[in-house]
Design a protein around this motif. Sequence first.
Motif, mmCIF file in Angstrom:
data_model
loop_
_atom_site.group_PDB
_atom_site.id
_atom_site.type_symbol
_atom_site.label_atom_id
_atom_site.label_comp_id
_atom_site.label_asym_id
_atom_site.label_seq_id
_atom_site.Cartn_x
_atom_site.Cartn_y
_atom_site.Cartn_z
ATOM 1 N N THR A 13 0.824 -1.209 0.000
ATOM 2 C CA THR A 13 0.000 0.000 0.000
ATOM 3 C C THR A 13 0.861 1.262 0.000
ATOM 4 O O THR A 13 0.612 2.170 -0.804
ATOM 5 C CB THR A 13 -0.986 -0.017 1.182
ATOM 6 O OG1 THR A 13 -1.852 -1.153 1.019
ATOM 7 C CG2 THR A 13 -1.821 1.247 1.232
ATOM 8 N N ALA A 17 0.783 3.890 -3.081
ATOM 9 C CA ALA A 17 0.406 5.276 -2.781
ATOM 10 C C ALA A 17 1.492 6.240 -3.260
ATOM 11 O O ALA A 17 1.182 7.285 -3.841
ATOM 12 C CB ALA A 17 0.169 5.436 -1.281
ATOM 13 N N LEU A 27 -5.567 5.130 0.045
ATOM 14 C CA LEU A 27 -5.855 3.844 -0.588
ATOM 15 C C LEU A 27 -6.659 2.941 0.337
ATOM 16 O O LEU A 27 -7.535 2.199 -0.114
ATOM 17 C CB LEU A 27 -4.550 3.147 -1.000
ATOM 18 C CG LEU A 27 -3.833 3.752 -2.199
ATOM 19 C CD1 LEU A 27 -2.568 2.970 -2.505
ATOM 20 C CD2 LEU A 27 -4.733 3.784 -3.402
ATOM 21 N N GLY A 36 -10.549 3.372 -6.494
ATOM 22 C CA GLY A 36 -9.128 3.136 -6.674
ATOM 23 C C GLY A 36 -8.822 1.913 -7.507
ATOM 24 O O GLY A 36 -9.718 1.223 -7.999
ATOM 25 N N TYR A 39 -6.805 -4.467 -6.213
ATOM 26 C CA TYR A 39 -5.763 -4.947 -5.313
ATOM 27 C C TYR A 39 -5.941 -6.435 -5.068
ATOM 28 O O TYR A 39 -6.966 -7.019 -5.398
ATOM 29 C CB TYR A 39 -5.772 -4.177 -3.995
ATOM 30 C CG TYR A 39 -7.038 -4.353 -3.186
ATOM 31 C CD1 TYR A 39 -7.126 -5.323 -2.210
ATOM 32 C CD2 TYR A 39 -8.147 -3.549 -3.413
ATOM 33 C CE1 TYR A 39 -8.296 -5.497 -1.477
ATOM 34 C CE2 TYR A 39 -9.312 -3.707 -2.682
ATOM 35 C CZ TYR A 39 -9.371 -4.685 -1.711
ATOM 36 O OH TYR A 39 -10.528 -4.847 -0.996
ATOM 37 N N TYR A 49 -0.794 -4.471 -4.688
ATOM 38 C CA TYR A 49 -1.255 -3.918 -5.952
ATOM 39 C C TYR A 49 -0.285 -4.361 -7.038
ATOM 40 O O TYR A 49 0.922 -4.354 -6.834
ATOM 41 C CB TYR A 49 -1.266 -2.390 -5.895
ATOM 42 C CG TYR A 49 -2.273 -1.824 -4.925
ATOM 43 C CD1 TYR A 49 -3.535 -1.444 -5.356
ATOM 44 C CD2 TYR A 49 -1.962 -1.660 -3.579
ATOM 45 C CE1 TYR A 49 -4.467 -0.917 -4.472
ATOM 46 C CE2 TYR A 49 -2.887 -1.137 -2.684
ATOM 47 C CZ TYR A 49 -4.134 -0.770 -3.141
ATOM 48 O OH TYR A 49 -5.055 -0.260 -2.270
#
Length: 84
Positions: A13, A17, A27, A36, A39, A49
């Motif tokens: 994450t 980001a 996120l 978004g 994932y 991701y």
Amino acid sequence: MNSDLSPVRLLTTPQAAALMGLRPNTLEIWRVSGKGPAYRKLAGRAVRYVETEVIEWLAACRHRNTSEYALCGRAAAPQTEAAQ
């Protein structure tokens, strides 16, 4: 999406980001609200991701005017038979 067997780069994450110029918390909030990029949830806890999918999502968020803003980050509305 990567359909062949070549390796993919998985981002945490914070890494995803940073790639998007966002705070990791953004996120996390987007995951709860269905916004978004897509994932993966590994082993029930670890969120990752796929780097190429994040980049594709960013490309889809390109806008030319403010009326296009609502299209980014949300799933496309299902098309009716008349629209197809």
